[in-house]
Design a protein around this motif. Structure first.
Motif, short mmCIF file in Angstrom:
data_model
loop_
_atom_site.label_atom_id
_atom_site.label_comp_id
_atom_site.label_asym_id
_atom_site.label_seq_id
_atom_site.Cartn_x
_atom_site.Cartn_y
_atom_site.Cartn_z
N HIS A 100 -1.58 -15.19 63.14
CA HIS A 100 -2.76 -15.12 62.27
C HIS A 100 -2.33 -14.82 60.83
O HIS A 100 -2.84 -15.44 59.89
CB HIS A 100 -3.73 -14.06 62.79
N ARG A 101 -1.41 -13.88 60.66
CA ARG A 101 -0.92 -13.54 59.32
C ARG A 101 -0.24 -14.75 58.66
O ARG A 101 -0.43 -14.98 57.46
CB ARG A 101 0.06 -12.36 59.39
N ILE A 102 0.54 -15.49 59.43
CA ILE A 102 1.24 -16.65 58.89
C ILE A 102 0.23 -17.72 58.47
O ILE A 102 0.32 -18.28 57.38
CB ILE A 102 2.23 -17.25 59.93
N ILE A 103 -0.73 -17.98 59.33
CA ILE A 103 -1.73 -19.03 59.05
C ILE A 103 -2.58 -18.64 57.83
O ILE A 103 -2.86 -19.48 56.97
CB ILE A 103 -2.62 -19.28 60.29
N LYS A 104 -2.93 -17.38 57.74
CA LYS A 104 -3.78 -16.91 56.62
C LYS A 104 -2.96 -16.67 55.36
O LYS A 104 -3.55 -16.45 54.29
CB LYS A 104 -4.53 -15.63 57.01
N GLY A 105 -1.64 -16.64 55.49
CA GLY A 105 -0.79 -16.49 54.32
C GLY A 105 -0.64 -15.07 53.81
O GLY A 105 -0.42 -14.86 52.62
N GLU A 143 12.54 -25.94 75.41
CA GLU A 143 11.42 -25.50 74.57
C GLU A 143 11.89 -25.17 73.16
O GLU A 143 11.19 -25.46 72.19
CB GLU A 143 10.70 -24.31 75.20
N LEU A 144 13.06 -24.58 73.02
CA LEU A 144 13.59 -24.24 71.69
C LEU A 144 13.76 -25.50 70.84
O LEU A 144 13.57 -25.45 69.62
CB LEU A 144 14.91 -23.50 71.81
N LYS A 145 14.08 -26.61 71.46
CA LYS A 145 14.27 -27.87 70.73
C LYS A 145 12.97 -28.35 70.08
O LYS A 145 13.00 -29.15 69.15
CB LYS A 145 14.81 -28.95 71.66
N LYS A 146 11.84 -27.89 70.58
CA LYS A 146 10.54 -28.32 70.07
C LYS A 146 10.11 -27.56 68.82
O LYS A 146 9.12 -27.91 68.19
CB LYS A 146 9.47 -28.15 71.15
N ILE A 147 10.84 -26.50 68.47
CA ILE A 147 10.44 -25.66 67.35
C ILE A 147 10.85 -26.30 66.03
O ILE A 147 12.03 -26.57 65.81
CB ILE A 147 11.07 -24.25 67.47
N SER A 148 9.86 -26.54 65.18
CA SER A 148 10.15 -27.07 63.84
C SER A 148 9.58 -26.19 62.74
O SER A 148 9.76 -26.47 61.56
CB SER A 148 9.62 -28.50 63.71
N SER A 149 8.87 -25.12 63.13
CA SER A 149 8.29 -24.21 62.14
C SER A 149 8.11 -22.83 62.76
O SER A 149 8.19 -22.67 63.99
CB SER A 149 6.93 -24.74 61.67
N VAL A 150 7.86 -21.86 61.90
CA VAL A 150 7.62 -20.51 62.40
C VAL A 150 6.35 -20.48 63.26
O VAL A 150 6.29 -19.76 64.26
CB VAL A 150 7.57 -19.48 61.24
N GLN A 151 5.36 -21.30 62.90
CA GLN A 151 4.14 -21.38 63.71
C GLN A 151 4.45 -21.92 65.11
O GLN A 151 3.91 -21.41 66.10
CB GLN A 151 3.07 -22.27 63.04
#
Length: 166
Positions: free
Chosen positions: A160-165, A100-108
């Motif tokens: 939510h904070r990341i998506i909303k900036g 699963e860690l290999k699938k991470i490409s962003s903080v989201q």
């Protein structure tokens, strides 16, 4: 036929899930560049240790009957379902964490995976609760569920904070 799981086994599986959760959060914290999310992941990694210790202590407090299979499952359906839930948990084993860690490409991605992990844990514990009719065991499993739900909430707020900036 009696159902094969009991409250003691719930805690064994929970301990394993918490160990793998700590591995995930520790490694994911190293992968993200957002300092708030990194701090949240490290905090959750520490909480996984606390949960593991708590689960170990709670398991010791289980009455002897909580270590016996007590739920009738004549058709074997419940037994099969619970075993499938344990196998399919996103962090059932350390190799699953690494995949699963290999699938991470962003903080989201990291936050979404963490949320999925916690949701899987909630679902697993709700299912396992059905596997025991011991009152004390069910109360302890309820505690596990509440802990994991709190993690979902904190992770969802961070996403939510990341998506909303902000």
């Amino acid at each position: 036929m009696l159902f094969g799981f009991n409250a003691a086994e719930v805690f064994d599986i929970a301990i394993n899930i918490e160990e793998n959760g700590k591995i995930f959060y520790t490694k994911a914290a190293q992968m993200v560049d957002n300092e708030d999310v990194k701090a949240l992941f490290l905090q959750l990694a520490n909480e996984e240790d606390v949960h593991k210790a708590r689960f170990t202590e709670l398991k010791k407090l289980l009455p002897p009957q909580a270590q016996q299979p007590t739920v009738p499952d004549i058709s074997g359906d419940l037994d099969a379902y619970i075993k499938m839930m344990a196998r399919e948990h996103i962090f059932n084993d350390a190799s699953g964490v690494e995949q699963e860690l290999k699938k991470i490409s962003s903080v989201q991605d990291a936050l979404k995976l963490a949320i999925q992990f916690e949701k899987d844990s909630v679902l697993f514990f709700v299912s396992m609760k059905e596997a025991t009719d011991d009152t004390k065991g069910r109360e302890m499993i309820d505690w596990l569920i509440k802990e994991e739900q709190e993690h979902v909430k904190r992770l969802s707020l961070a996403l939510h904070r990341i998506i909303k900036g902000f």
